[in-house]
Design an enzyme around this catalytic site. Sequence first.
Site, mmCIF file in Angstrom:
data_model
loop_
_atom_site.group_PDB
_atom_site.id
_atom_site.type_symbol
_atom_site.label_atom_id
_atom_site.label_comp_id
_atom_site.label_asym_id
_atom_site.label_seq_id
_atom_site.Cartn_x
_atom_site.Cartn_y
_atom_site.Cartn_z
ATOM 1 N N GLY A 9 -4.480 -1.143 -0.198
ATOM 2 C CA GLY A 9 -5.903 -0.971 0.055
ATOM 3 C C GLY A 9 -6.210 0.392 0.627
ATOM 4 O O GLY A 9 -7.369 0.790 0.724
ATOM 5 N N GLY A 10 -5.164 1.127 0.997
ATOM 6 C CA GLY A 10 -5.347 2.454 1.558
ATOM 7 C C GLY A 10 -5.288 3.553 0.514
ATOM 8 O O GLY A 10 -5.089 3.304 -0.684
ATOM 9 N N CYS A 92 10.001 -4.563 7.910
ATOM 10 C CA CYS A 92 9.121 -5.094 6.875
ATOM 11 C C CYS A 92 9.502 -4.534 5.508
ATOM 12 O O CYS A 92 9.394 -5.238 4.485
ATOM 13 C CB CYS A 92 7.666 -4.749 7.198
ATOM 14 S SG CYS A 92 6.475 -5.284 5.957
ATOM 15 N N GLY A 116 3.394 3.974 -2.029
ATOM 16 C CA GLY A 116 2.772 5.218 -1.597
ATOM 17 C C GLY A 116 3.498 5.890 -0.455
ATOM 18 O O GLY A 116 2.901 6.693 0.269
ATOM 19 N N CYS A 188 0.447 -4.009 12.261
ATOM 20 C CA CYS A 188 -0.654 -4.638 11.519
ATOM 21 C C CYS A 188 -0.982 -6.041 12.007
ATOM 22 O O CYS A 188 -2.123 -6.481 11.896
ATOM 23 C CB CYS A 188 -0.315 -4.676 10.021
ATOM 24 S SG CYS A 188 1.039 -5.792 9.562
#
Length: 345
Positions: A9-10, A92, A116, A188
């Site tokens: 989403g970034g 993660c 990314g 997050c």
Amino acid sequence: MTIAVAVSGGMDSLLALALLKERGEPLMAVHGHFLPPSPAWGRVAEGLAGACDTLGVPFHALNLHEAFDDRVIKPFVAEYKAGLTPNPCAMCNPRMKFGVLFDAARNLGADRLATGHYVSMEDRGQGRMLVRGRDAAKDQSYFLSMVPVESLRLSEFPLARTLKRDVPAFLEGLGLAPPLPSESQEICFVPDDDYQHFLTARCDMPGPGPAALPDGRVIGEHQGLWRHTQGQRRGLGIPWSEPLYVLDKDVASNTLIVGTKEFLDAKGCVAGQVNLMCPARDWPGTVLVQTRYRQKAKPAKAWLSGGRLYFDFLEPHTRPTPGQVAAVYDEAGTVLGGGIIEEAL
């Protein structure tokens, strides 16, 4: 070969998707949501679906919050309870992004995974290896040092040569707007970056105990070892003639070890849960080891024994923190391996 692009989403992952589209690669976009479903997630998924529609790329939104809770959040809580200072972002990557998410993408027909991250995969003498990205300020190889090299060799990193400052203009030129235009530098799953509140809400955390100097003299009390990390100066609440720092934690006796600045440096450290990118016997005689993300890698002698990595620092080095990652590099920025710090020496 179909590439699944992990889109968060970034800006960065959206640009990675666009760059691969320009290359004409067969693509799909996968958004793995790691937190429980919410209206906010719905808005992000909707925005990503729109961007993928603009690019003509199939989009898949995957609810992976149960796997994330099991593989990242629960270990995070358990490690803090055990007196460590874990790095959930570094774990993660092997457990979720290059683990559960990559497996889900394979089930959808993907052969490779793209992200990314600002890193590169380049041919070296040891084969195709993880290398620092061009943007030194944004390089994320430290966070990928625990990912198995076999997974990395099935991955693409389109931002390897990109500078972060150029990303907004690139996206604007392509007519793309990320659903999450601002980036969070925090964990997050921890609201407002208040990890202490998060931990106490999840379970009963260990309570107070003595604070002692290295010679064993008790000079105060701590309110829970998990509230402190090695090198910490502020918030100790122990009056002393000189500033005190956290040196270590004796979990067995629930004792916080503190001392003055001359005790801060360490001669070396030991790391477990070792992830080798190539055999340790092929490493140079002197490697560069990075024990924090915002830290310059420093020279050390390194050797593998009994499944653990041992480091002998060759210049002054701030005391490493158990639970954090030790990433190992050569002079050219190639990642040779990584491990989880167990103790400072």
